[in-house]
Structure formats: structure tokens, C-alpha cells
Design a protein around this motif. Structure first.
Motif, PDB file in Angstrom:
ATOM      1  N   SER A 599       0.835  -1.207   0.000  1.00  0.00           N
ATOM      2  CA  SER A 599       0.000   0.000   0.000  1.00  0.00           C
ATOM      3  C   SER A 599       0.865   1.251   0.000  1.00  0.00           C
ATOM      4  O   SER A 599       0.446   2.308  -0.496  1.00  0.00           O
ATOM      5  N   PHE A 600       2.084   1.147   0.538  1.00  0.00           N
ATOM      6  CA  PHE A 600       2.991   2.294   0.518  1.00  0.00           C
ATOM      7  C   PHE A 600       3.522   2.547  -0.892  1.00  0.00           C
ATOM      8  O   PHE A 600       3.729   3.696  -1.283  1.00  0.00           O
ATOM      9  N   THR A 601       3.747   1.485  -1.645  1.00  0.00           N
ATOM     10  CA  THR A 601       4.173   1.654  -3.033  1.00  0.00           C
ATOM     11  C   THR A 601       3.106   2.409  -3.815  1.00  0.00           C
ATOM     12  O   THR A 601       3.404   3.359  -4.556  1.00  0.00           O
ATOM     13  N   LEU A 602       1.853   1.999  -3.632  1.00  0.00           N
ATOM     14  CA  LEU A 602       0.755   2.665  -4.323  1.00  0.00           C
ATOM     15  C   LEU A 602       0.620   4.104  -3.848  1.00  0.00           C
ATOM     16  O   LEU A 602       0.399   5.030  -4.652  1.00  0.00           O
ATOM     17  N   GLY A 647      -2.080   0.016 -10.434  1.00  0.00           N
ATOM     18  CA  GLY A 647      -1.406  -0.345  -9.195  1.00  0.00           C
ATOM     19  C   GLY A 647      -2.064  -1.489  -8.455  1.00  0.00           C
ATOM     20  O   GLY A 647      -1.377  -2.398  -7.970  1.00  0.00           O
ATOM     21  N   THR A 648      -3.375  -1.493  -8.332  1.00  0.00           N
ATOM     22  CA  THR A 648      -4.039  -2.585  -7.621  1.00  0.00           C
ATOM     23  C   THR A 648      -3.818  -3.910  -8.333  1.00  0.00           C
ATOM     24  O   THR A 648      -3.574  -4.938  -7.688  1.00  0.00           O
ATOM     25  N   ALA A 649      -3.871  -3.894  -9.661  1.00  0.00           N
ATOM     26  CA  ALA A 649      -3.675  -5.132 -10.412  1.00  0.00           C
ATOM     27  C   ALA A 649      -2.256  -5.660 -10.260  1.00  0.00           C
ATOM     28  O   ALA A 649      -2.040  -6.855 -10.006  1.00  0.00           O
ATOM     29  N   GLY A 650      -1.257  -4.789 -10.386  1.00  0.00           N
ATOM     30  CA  GLY A 650       0.131  -5.237 -10.358  1.00  0.00           C
ATOM     31  C   GLY A 650       0.662  -5.523  -8.971  1.00  0.00           C
ATOM     32  O   GLY A 650       1.497  -6.409  -8.793  1.00  0.00           O
ATOM     33  N   LEU A 651       0.179  -4.777  -7.976  1.00  0.00           N
ATOM     34  CA  LEU A 651       0.700  -4.920  -6.617  1.00  0.00           C
ATOM     35  C   LEU A 651      -0.063  -5.943  -5.790  1.00  0.00           C
ATOM     36  O   LEU A 651       0.415  -6.368  -4.734  1.00  0.00           O
ATOM     37  N   GLY A 652      -1.251  -6.326  -6.228  1.00  0.00           N
ATOM     38  CA  GLY A 652      -2.001  -7.353  -5.511  1.00  0.00           C
ATOM     39  C   GLY A 652      -2.780  -6.839  -4.323  1.00  0.00           C
ATOM     40  O   GLY A 652      -2.972  -7.567  -3.344  1.00  0.00           O
ATOM     41  N   ILE A 653      -3.229  -5.580  -4.363  1.00  0.00           N
ATOM     42  CA  ILE A 653      -4.031  -5.030  -3.270  1.00  0.00           C
ATOM     43  C   ILE A 653      -5.314  -4.441  -3.855  1.00  0.00           C
ATOM     44  O   ILE A 653      -5.375  -4.118  -5.040  1.00  0.00           O
ATOM     45  N   ASN A 654      -6.337  -4.317  -3.014  1.00  0.00           N
ATOM     46  CA  ASN A 654      -7.634  -3.811  -3.458  1.00  0.00           C
ATOM     47  C   ASN A 654      -7.841  -2.363  -3.027  1.00  0.00           C
ATOM     48  O   ASN A 654      -7.274  -1.905  -2.021  1.00  0.00           O
ATOM     49  N   TRP A 691      17.619  -0.305  -0.261  1.00  0.00           N
ATOM     50  CA  TRP A 691      16.943  -1.309  -1.099  1.00  0.00           C
ATOM     51  C   TRP A 691      15.444  -1.330  -0.798  1.00  0.00           C
ATOM     52  O   TRP A 691      14.620  -1.352  -1.714  1.00  0.00           O
ATOM     53  N   LEU A 692      15.100  -1.272   0.487  1.00  0.00           N
ATOM     54  CA  LEU A 692      13.684  -1.272   0.869  1.00  0.00           C
ATOM     55  C   LEU A 692      12.965  -0.048   0.334  1.00  0.00           C
ATOM     56  O   LEU A 692      11.842  -0.152  -0.185  1.00  0.00           O
ATOM     57  N   LEU A 693      13.584   1.113   0.464  1.00  0.00           N
ATOM     58  CA  LEU A 693      12.950   2.339  -0.021  1.00  0.00           C
ATOM     59  C   LEU A 693      12.749   2.269  -1.533  1.00  0.00           C
ATOM     60  O   LEU A 693      11.706   2.697  -2.052  1.00  0.00           O
ATOM     61  N   GLU A 694      13.726   1.739  -2.235  1.00  0.00           N
ATOM     62  CA  GLU A 694      13.586   1.611  -3.684  1.00  0.00           C
ATOM     63  C   GLU A 694      12.474   0.635  -4.054  1.00  0.00           C
ATOM     64  O   GLU A 694      11.694   0.884  -4.983  1.00  0.00           O
ATOM     65  N   GLN A 695      12.384  -0.474  -3.332  1.00  0.00           N
ATOM     66  CA  GLN A 695      11.351  -1.458  -3.635  1.00  0.00           C
ATOM     67  C   GLN A 695       9.957  -0.873  -3.479  1.00  0.00           C
ATOM     68  O   GLN A 695       9.019  -1.271  -4.182  1.00  0.00           O
ATOM     69  N   HIS A 696       9.803   0.069  -2.546  1.00  0.00           N
ATOM     70  CA  HIS A 696       8.482   0.654  -2.277  1.00  0.00           C
ATOM     71  C   HIS A 696       8.361   2.074  -2.808  1.00  0.00           C
ATOM     72  O   HIS A 696       7.419   2.784  -2.462  1.00  0.00           O
ATOM     73  N   GLU A 697       9.323   2.472  -3.640  1.00  0.00           N
ATOM     74  CA  GLU A 697       9.250   3.700  -4.435  1.00  0.00           C
ATOM     75  C   GLU A 697       9.174   4.966  -3.594  1.00  0.00           C
ATOM     76  O   GLU A 697       8.518   5.943  -3.970  1.00  0.00           O
ATOM     77  N   PHE A 912       6.603   0.268  10.636  1.00  0.00           N
ATOM     78  CA  PHE A 912       7.060   1.292  11.583  1.00  0.00           C
ATOM     79  C   PHE A 912       7.896   2.337  10.848  1.00  0.00           C
ATOM     80  O   PHE A 912       7.721   3.545  11.054  1.00  0.00           O
ATOM     81  N   LEU A 913       8.815   1.894   9.997  1.00  0.00           N
ATOM     82  CA  LEU A 913       9.619   2.836   9.227  1.00  0.00           C
ATOM     83  C   LEU A 913       8.779   3.529   8.173  1.00  0.00           C
ATOM     84  O   LEU A 913       8.809   4.777   8.059  1.00  0.00           O
ATOM     85  N   PHE A 914       8.029   2.776   7.391  1.00  0.00           N
ATOM     86  CA  PHE A 914       7.272   3.372   6.294  1.00  0.00           C
ATOM     87  C   PHE A 914       6.257   4.406   6.806  1.00  0.00           C
ATOM     88  O   PHE A 914       6.115   5.485   6.224  1.00  0.00           O
ATOM     89  N   ASN A 915       5.546   4.065   7.873  1.00  0.00           N
ATOM     90  CA  ASN A 915       4.614   5.036   8.458  1.00  0.00           C
ATOM     91  C   ASN A 915       5.346   6.283   8.923  1.00  0.00           C
ATOM     92  O   ASN A 915       4.879   7.417   8.724  1.00  0.00           O
ATOM     93  N   GLY A 916       6.495   6.085   9.562  1.00  0.00           N
ATOM     94  CA  GLY A 916       7.243   7.237  10.064  1.00  0.00           C
ATOM     95  C   GLY A 916       7.660   8.183   8.962  1.00  0.00           C
ATOM     96  O   GLY A 916       7.662   9.405   9.146  1.00  0.00           O
ATOM     97  N   LEU A 917       8.013   7.636   7.797  1.00  0.00           N
ATOM     98  CA  LEU A 917       8.441   8.486   6.690  1.00  0.00           C
ATOM     99  C   LEU A 917       7.325   9.410   6.215  1.00  0.00           C
ATOM    100  O   LEU A 917       7.581  10.544   5.797  1.00  0.00           O
ATOM    101  N   LEU A 918       6.087   8.926   6.257  1.00  0.00           N
ATOM    102  CA  LEU A 918       4.952   9.713   5.775  1.00  0.00           C
ATOM    103  C   LEU A 918       4.256  10.491   6.889  1.00  0.00           C
ATOM    104  O   LEU A 918       3.750  11.592   6.670  1.00  0.00           O
ATOM    105  N   TYR A 919       4.227   9.922   8.086  1.00  0.00           N
ATOM    106  CA  TYR A 919       3.485  10.534   9.190  1.00  0.00           C
ATOM    107  C   TYR A 919       4.173  11.787   9.721  1.00  0.00           C
ATOM    108  O   TYR A 919       3.509  12.792  10.029  1.00  0.00           O
TER     109      TYR A 919
END
Length: 926
Positions: A599-602, A647-654, A691-697, A912-919
């Protein structure tokens, strides 16, 4: 493979550098008369000579030349490296064997998988087959002996016509792989950049020698994230199934030349014991060959800290696949050195049978040892060809049998339970009647404790469809598949163990040849209490103690204790996430659940397109389901719909359409300006985070200490991320030591790299970070970097301390294990998290709040939080805080004590990291 601290220790013991070898030294591999080019004629200088390193481009060119000149070699492209280089594998054997490679590979596969064979058929295949041995080089690129020696080993095998060489070529198929092409190119070019040979060095290379992971490339094998790891795993466990996996490293323990197996205890309890007995056989052959050839200085077992516990290394993952995994660590390098005088190594003993005298040492000396070690392994494989082939079948067959019936794995906890139960048993009797009674008691205890039906091993596992984060489930299953594990999928609903499962659920049966790996990925590790002496301090494990991947990734699964029959179809290859979709019309916009990491990638795609995105702070309903706080609100627009559909089709989320805008308080997100703090030379955990940040754009820039020291950080960044190990060690710190890369003199490196130099300091850096936070910036500190959080004034302090000092190891010791913690998932920093999560904890810190501005996000609420691994004094965690949301002035500091991104394995704590980056930069809105 040795840590830098050990390398520094060895350097400190060295007496002096010797003079370089004479120009007229004989060639290591002399020319031949059969038309195969000798290394001395193919390279600008002979590999193995002083002050010279051949790079990967030169190595690759030579491989292709050999392949065109000899009928004993075939080159195979096994995939691309992280930087796009071809990763070559040279298959060496007799011309007759090379002509029938498909046949021999199929025999190796059938015996390793052990499906549908009986002993008689296996013996027949073993008689027909050829032993398969994998030998690699260059995994840790600054360990240069292995890459330069492989050039000569190849040449000697292609040109040798002695009886032993011909026998080896006839009996063995040898797979020569290069584990890190990018690293060899970087390190060799860096070493050779100076024209004065005696000034050449590679200790100051500017970045990690494998993209993202550096030294941790040999810790990636069970997750198989990196391209190089995946390429090698494919060869080892899905294509060629070698009986021996030989992983070569340096440097040897001080005062010796080389470490070779066997290893010290403990070994892992999940693999077949035949692995260890055969490992000892090969190790004995290696030491015996060196001694017979008058090559002293080999050591084993207690000579070094290596064990066979952890699954993540190339040679150790082999054990969980019924292969003999070998590790050598040898002295040497292109710059001449000396073997230091270490008095304790001069007294012969079982683990150091033939000491070596101190004195000068050259790379060519190491190459001769490498040749002998390779030769010993290949000679063993040749002489034991049929037995190796049959035994890999035997171990696979044993595993299939263990997974098909009731079986128990004995671990230290079960032995503790047995001892406790035995304490209530009557004392031993001396007469015959009493002895018989004692035998009955012993048998009863054994059956009651070590054969407790409730504690038997599962027959397999069901991973149900419909989990909140199915893309992570897919990633977990792909890690298994990359390692040769058979995964099945249900093509209709089914029942097992009294539970019902939907169509699309996955099944992983224990009844397969690689059962050991299956069990190790699903079940907790139970590391022994390995103390230096009774009542003494613990002996640290080699690497870590607990790593159960299903726990780290937050996978829901059920253990199945009965036969696993059902409508299951084996998955043929790597999985893609089931396509997601947009559910409902969405006249006002769409809600996206926060549960999936993707969901963070999207979200990042939407933010990058300039689309307004918010988090809904209260729970909500959409598409007939309740969404936890943090659901992602996207107002309707044509561009948003386009991104969501793809994004929903490729990432597998609704995504769920809503007819009206949801009511309630929102957190309005903005594209964060992220600074990822790094050092000259690279910090592995920072690069894993990259690497993680790149994977999730996520958008980010790497930040080095000079830029931090200059201040004005709020003009460029919203968030600064300090990964574990980015804060240099301080002897008075309550946090485990960070690691610092070597800092060369500015004049010794190119001008464009000099801005990377420097370290974070209390005097210059800390005030700038504090000013950044107080002015409204967000600081994220992970693991040992939390020392910085305290220095800038966060209202929380280290809890695992006494009288201002860290708790002693005899009182508290958790060396890389998984512990359970509570989570307040109504807080923005924990949106999308479950109420309880497994954390990776490696001698980490925990916190106590010291002011009203510190909000506990996750904390330890149990006396015994250990889930997998080893813990002493774990009760001291209870009541302390794992994750803190702390206010500093107008800004935030998010303190994350556990290593929430460790080696990109704990998917369950990435949020925890991903939320912190946006929150941190988000704005409250209605």
C-alpha cells in the motif's frame, strides 16, 4: 567473511610487511603445449603475483578464452548481477561428461529430490551418475585470494594430465561460480588505481562491495532478495543439486594460514545428522592433504568462531538441503604480509595439528594452499562419487519419511524438560529387578517427555488465502521456492485438521527432501545456552540465534499434524501476487486498506503524481468490510483512477470505492523529502534500507556527515533516517556499538568522493540534528542509532541499564532473536500493524519515557517474550518500550529499538519505518 573488527585485530598482530617477491619468481601456472593459454600470458600481470589484482572484466575475458581452447569446460550464464554484469558459471569435467550434462544433471536432481525412488533404484542411479561439486569465489570482494586462485585452479584442471586430475574429471562435474562480479570489478579497480604498487590498498573503497548488502551478501540465502543470491540458489537447489558446496573466504585466524571444517558446536537440530558426519570426512581430507604436502598452519573447530547454526549463509543453507557445506578462511592478499607470532598457535593440538612458523607471506603462497584444498575436495568427491550420490538420496528419503509420520525434534528446551522430569524419578537400582524397573522408568520418561504427542513435528503447513497482506505471503512463498521447496496451491476449498480453508490457499508439506529447510523457516529456533563455563558469560553465536522467516514476515499459518491430502497442485515456478482490483464505483473516491506493505508503493505513486492522499484516523467501512485506522483516502480524479487501476492489479491489493467522502479526522500526506544517512565506505543496514525504499518507491537522497554538519537541513529534508550502525561507537554508550567504515585521507581519494568523508560527532552533528527536529523535522533512529535520539533530547532513555552502564551479558543477552511485543495500531506510527508482532532484537535497547512527549507505540508486556532464538534475562524487557513516538519542539523523533528493517527480512515491522516516513511531515485535516 571475517568481521572488520577481527581484521583489525589480525593487522595489529602483524610484525611487519615483507619485501615484494622478486620479479624473476617462477610462474604459478606454467605454460603448456596443448594450446590452452596460461594466466601469465592472458593478463597484464600474472594473477597471484604481488601488488596485482585481476578484475571481473579480465576474468570474464579469460573464461571465454578458456572455453574456446579446451573441451573440458563449458560456460553457462546463470543470470545478471545487481549492476547488470553476467554472472558466469564454468562447468569443468571430462569431454565425455560435458557431452551428457543433461543426463547427469537429471540423475543429480532425482537423487536429491528422492521422490518415487527406492534404495535399489537409488543405488543404480548413483552408479551411473557423477558427483557434483560447487566451488565459488569472490563473495566478499575484499577477500581477494579466492578470485585470483580460481583462475589458476581452472587452468590447472584444464591442462593437467596426471592420473589424479583425469580421475577427478571423469568422476566429478565441477561448477565454478563467481559470487560477486560487481564487487571484484570495484575492488580490483580501486586497488590498481595507484601507479606505485607499494601504495595500493583496498581498505578505503568508497561503497559496499556488493550493491545494497556488502558483507551481508552471505546472509541473504534463505530470503534470496539479491540477484546474485537468487542466481546461485537456482543453480544449487533447482538445477544442479550438488552434493558438496564449497564457499571460499578469508582471512585465516591470526597465527594460522587457513581455517577449514569441521566447525564448533552448536549445529542446527533440523538437518539430517549424515550432513555433519560427511562434513567431518571432507574436512579431514582437506587438513590431511595440507599436512601430507608439508603445508602447515591449518586450524579447525575451536580455531575460529564458525558454527553451523544459522541458515542464511551459502555454505550453511546447504546443510538444510542435504549438501555438504564447506567454508575456508585463508590468509593472504596482493600486498605481501607476515604471519604473526601468536604463541598459543605454536603448540600442536587436535584443532591445530601442524603449526606454521611466523614469517613473510605472499599471495602466491595462498594460491598454492587453495589449489591443495580444492584438490582435496575434488579427490574426496571422486573417490566417494557413488556414496555421495546415494547419501544425498538417503537424506532426502529420510526427510520424506520424517514428514510422512510422527516425528520429534529434540531441542534444548525438551532436554531441560527431561532433566526436570528425571529429577522426580527414583535413584538407580543395583539389583536385577531394580534395574529392570529403572529401565521401565527411563523408557516412560523418554516417551512422556521426548515423545509427547502434543509436541511432535507438523506434517506440514497451510498458509491460508485471504490474509491482510497477501503480497507479503507471496514474497515468503517465493523465498521458499527459490530455495527448491515444493509449494502447492489448492484449486478448491478443503478441510484439514478440523479447519476449513478457501480456494487459493497454499500448502507446504514436510514430506519432501528439503524438509529441514521447511521446518527451519516455519518453526522457532531453540539455541542452546552456550556458556563459556558453568555460570559464566554466554558465548555469542556465529551471526544470530533466531530468524524464523514466517515469524519475521508476519505470515499466518496453521501447523497440520495429520496426513496432508487434498485438491493441491504443485506451483511450477515463482509466484506473482494475485491481481487486486477496484471494488465499487467510487463516485467520491477510494479507500485502500493500510495492512499491506505494498500500500505504501501505491501511495508513493499517487503522491508522485501530485494526487492528494490522506490517512483516515478512525476505523471505517468499505466494500462490506471494516478497515482499521489508517485507511488511505484518495479523492476521485481521472489520474487517480488510472494509477489505481494499474497499481491494484500489479501490486495485488484492493481499493474500495465510496459514494461520499468519509467523515472524520484525516492526516493529509505529502511527498516526503527523505534523507538516508550513510558513511563513506557504506553502512550495510543503511544500504539494506536503501533497497527497501527503492522497492516501495520512496523518494530519498543519501546524506553524509559533512552535509549534516553544515546545517540548514530543514530546507532540504522532511525526514532523516539513521539506520542501525550509522552512529559511531562510544565507549560510554548504553547502545551496542555501531560500525564505522575506514576514513581515508581526502588527498588519497578522487575529489568527487571527498564530500562523503567524515563521521557523525557529538560536537558538530548533534546540534544540527537537534535544530532540524525542533524546527519541525522528523528523525527516525533504529537500533544502535537511538543513541542519537537521546543526544538530541528525546524524552525517553535506555531502559536496559544499571547505574549508567549496559546490563552485563550474564544478566541480559539476546543475540539476534525474535521477541513478541504489543502494538497500539490506533497510532499513526503503527497503522496497518497487528496488535502483536514479532520483533528482531539483536543486543538492542529498550526505552523508558522521561516526559509527556513520549508515546509508547509498541512495548513488551510478557515475562518470556522470546519467540525464536536465545535469550538470557528476557524478563527484564517486561514493561519497557520498543517503539517510541517522541515530540521534540515542533518535530518528531521516532525511536525504534529493535532492528525493524534487519537485512530486509522482518516484513512484519517495515510499517514502523514506512509510516514514520509519511506521518512525520503529514498535516491534520478534516
Amino acid at each position: 567473511m571475517m568481521r572488520r573488527t577481527w581484521l583489525r585485530g589480525v593487522a595489529a598482530l602483524a610484525l611487519a610487511f615483507s619485501a615484494p617477491a622478486s620479479i624473476g619468481a617462477p610462474q604459478i601456472s606454467p605454460p603448456n603445449d596443448i594450446g590452452v593459454t596460461a594466466p601469465a600470458s592472458a593478463f597484464r600481470q600474472e594473477p597471484g603475483s604481488d601488488y596485482f589484482l585481476a578484475n571481473y572484466t579480465e576474468y570474464e575475458t579469460y573464461l571465454k578464452r578458456l572455453a574456446g581452447e579446451s573441451d573440458r569446460i563449458k560456460l553457462v550464464d546463470i543470470g545478471k548481477s545487481s549492476e547488470g554484469r553476467t554472472q558466469w558459471m564454468a562447468i569443468v569435467s571430462s569431454p565425455a561428461n560435458l557431452a551428457r550434462l543433461d543426463t547427469y544433471r537429471d540423475i543429480a536432481r532425482r537423487l536429491a529430490k528422492a521422490e518415487g525412488l527406492d534404495d535399489e533404484q537409488a543405488h543404480a542411479l548413483a552408479q551411473q551418475g557423477k558427483a557434483v561439486v560447487w566451488i565459488d569465489a569472490g563473495m566478499h570482494a575484499t577477500e581477494t585470494v579466492t578470485t585470483q586462485s580460481q583462475i589458476h585452479v581452472l587452468y590447472r584442471l584444464l591442462t593437467g594430465n596426471d592420473a589424479e586430475t583425469l580421475r577427478i574429471l571423469d568422476d566429478v562435474i565441477i561448477l565454478f561460480g563467481h559470487a560477486n562480479p560487481d564487487g571484484l570489478q570495484l575492488v580490483a579497480d580501486w586497488y590498481m588505481r595507484k601507479t606505485d604498487p607499494e601504495k595500493r590498498e583496498f581498505g578505503s573503497i568508497p561503497r559496499l562491495y556488493q550493491k545494497y548488502v556488502g558483507h551481508d551478501n552471505n546472509r541473504d540465502y534463505f530470503t534470496s532478495h539479491m540477484a546474485e543470491t537468487t542466481n546461485i540458489n537456482r543453480v544449487l537447489f533447482r538445477q544442479w543439486f550438488p552434493q558438496i558446496v564449497f564457499n571460499q573466504h578469508q582471512t585465516g585466524p591470526a597465527g594460522t594460514v587457513v581455517f577449514a571444517p569441521p566447525f564448533r558446536d552448536p549445529f542446527n537440530f533440523n538437518y539430517d545428522p549424515l550432513v555433519m558426519s560427511q562434513l567431518s570426512e571432507v574436512g579431514a581430507a582437506m587438513h590431511s592433504r595440507l599436512i601430507a604436502e608439508g603445508k602447515p598452519g591449518s586450524t579447525m573447530r575451536s580455531g575460529a568462531p564458525y558454527s553451523t547454526w544459522h541458515n542464511g549463509m551459502e555454505r550453511s543453507i546447504a546443510y538444510f538441503h542435504n549438501s555438504i557445506g564447506l567454508l575456508t578462511e585463508i590468509i593472504g592478499g596482493p600486498t605481501p604480509e607476515r604471519i604473526p607470532l601468536v604463541p598459543d598457535t605454536q603448540l600442536p593440538r587436535n584443532d591445530e595439528p601442524m603449526p606454521v612458523a611466523p614469517g613473510p607471506w605472499h599471495l602466491r603462497d595462498s594460491l598454492e594452499y587453495q589449489w591443495s584444498l580444492n584438490r582435496a575436495v575434488l579427490d574426496y568427491a571422486s573417490r566417494n562419487r557413488e556414496r555421495l550420490l546415494f547419501n544425498i538420496y538417503r537424506m532426502g528419503s529420510n526427510n520424506i519419511a520424517r514428514g510422512s509420520r510422527d516425528h520429534w525434534t529434540v531441542t534444548p528446551r525438551r532436554i531441560d524438560a527431561l532433566k526436570e522430569a528425571a529429577g522426580d524419578a527414583p535413584p538407580p537400582a543395583e539389583d536385577g529387578i531394580g534395574a529392570r524397573a529403572e529401565n521401565r522408568v527411563a523408557t516412560g520418561l523418554y516417551d512422556k517427555v521426548l515423545r509427547d504427542p502434543a509436541l511432535r513435528d507438523p506434517r506440514g503447513y497451510v498458509v491460508p488465502a485471504g490474509q491482510a497482506d497477501m503480497p507479503t505471503v507471496t514474497a515468503f512463498l517465493n523465498s521458499l521456492i527459490k530455495n527448491g521447496i515444493d509449494v502447492e496451491k489448492a484449486d478448491e476449498a478443503f478441510s484439514l485438521g478440523g479447519a476449513k480453508y478457501p480456494v487459493g490457499s497454499f500448502v507446504v508439506k514436510a514430506a519432501q527432501a528439503y524438509r529441514s529447510h521447511v521446518i527451519d523457516m516455519f518453526e522457532p529456533q531453540d539455541h542452546p545456552h552456550d556458556l563459556e563455563y558453568p555460570g559464566g558469560p554466554p558465548t555469542p553465536p556465529y551471526d544470530i540465534a533466531g530468524y524464523t522467516l514466517a515469524y519475521q514476515m508476519g505470515i499466518a499459518f496453521d501447523r497440520i499434524m495429520e496426513a496432508m491430502d487434498g485438491p493441491f497442485v504443485r506451483v511450477p515456478d515463482l509466484l506473482s501476487p494475485e491481481p487486486g482490483r477496484i471494488i465499487g464505483e467510487g463516485r467520491a473516491g477510494w479507500l485502500i486498506p493500510h495492512d499491506a506493505n505494498q500500500s505504501f508503493t501505491l501511495t508513493n505513486r499517487l503522491l508522485a503524481a501530485g494526487i492528494g492522499v490522506s490517512w483516515l484516523k478512525t476505523s471505517s467501512r468499505a466494500g462490506g468490510r471494516r478497515l482499521k485506522p489508517g485507511a488511505i483516502w484518495v479523492p476521485r480524479s481521472a489520474r487517480a483512477l488510472e494509477i489505481l487501476e494499474e497499481g491494484t492489479a500489479g501490486l495485488g491489493i484492493n481499493a474500495y470505492g465510496l459514494p461520499t467522502t468519509p467523515l472524520g479526522e484525516l492526516l493529509a500526506l505529502m511527498p516526503p523529502r527523505i534523507g538516508l544517512v550513510d558513511q563513506y565506505g557504506g553502512v550495510m543496514q543503511a544500504d539494506w534500507t536503501q533497497w527497501l525504499l527503492e522497492q516501495h518507491e520512496f523518494p530519498f537522497r543519501r546524506v553524509f556527515p559533512q552535509e549534516l554538519d553544515a546545517g540548514g537541513l530543514g530546507e532540504k529534508y522532511d525526514v532523516l533516517v539513521f539506520a542501525d550502525d550509522t552512529i559511531p561507537f562510544d565507549k560510554d554508550s548504553l547502545y551496542h556499538p555501531g560500525r564505522s567504515s575506514p576514513q581515508p585521507e581526502a588527498r588519497d581519494i578522487p575529489a568527487d568522493l571527498r564530500s562523503r568523508l567524515g563521521l557523525i560527532t557529538t560536537e558538530r552533528t548533534v546540534p544540527q540534528i537537534a535544530a532540524f527536529a525542533r524546527a519541525g523535522g522528523t528523525v527516525i533512529t533504529i537500533g544502535s542509532a537511538n543513541r542519537l535520539a537521546e543526544l538530541i533530547g528525546a524524552p525517553a532513555k535506555a531502559a536496559l541499564a544499571k547505574e549508567g552502564k549496559p546490563l552485563p551479558r550474564t544478566s541480559f543477552f539476546i543475540p539476534g532473536s525474535l521477541v513478541s511485543a504489543r502494538v497500539d495500531n490506533g497510532q499513526p506510527l503503527a497503522y496497518g500493524m497487528p496488535e502483536r508482532v514479532d520483533m528482531f532484537f539483536a543486543n538492542s535497547q529498550s526505552f523508558q519515557a522521561t516526559g509527556s512527549g513520549a508515546v509508547p507505540i509498541s512495548w513488551y508486556d510478557q515475562e518470556n517474550p522470546l519467540r525464536s532464538g536465545w535469550a538470557l534475562g528476557q524478563d527484564k524487557l517486561k514493561g519497557t518500550i520498543a517503539i517510541v513516538d517522541a515530540d521534540i519542539g515542533k518535530g518528531k523523533v521516532f525511536m525504534m529499538g529493535p532492528e525493524v528493517t534487519q537485512r530486509a527480512q522482518p516484513y512484519a515491522t517495515f510499517k514502523f519505518l514506512f509510516n514514520g516516513l509519511l506521518y512525520g511531515p503529514a498535516v491534520t485535516a478534516e
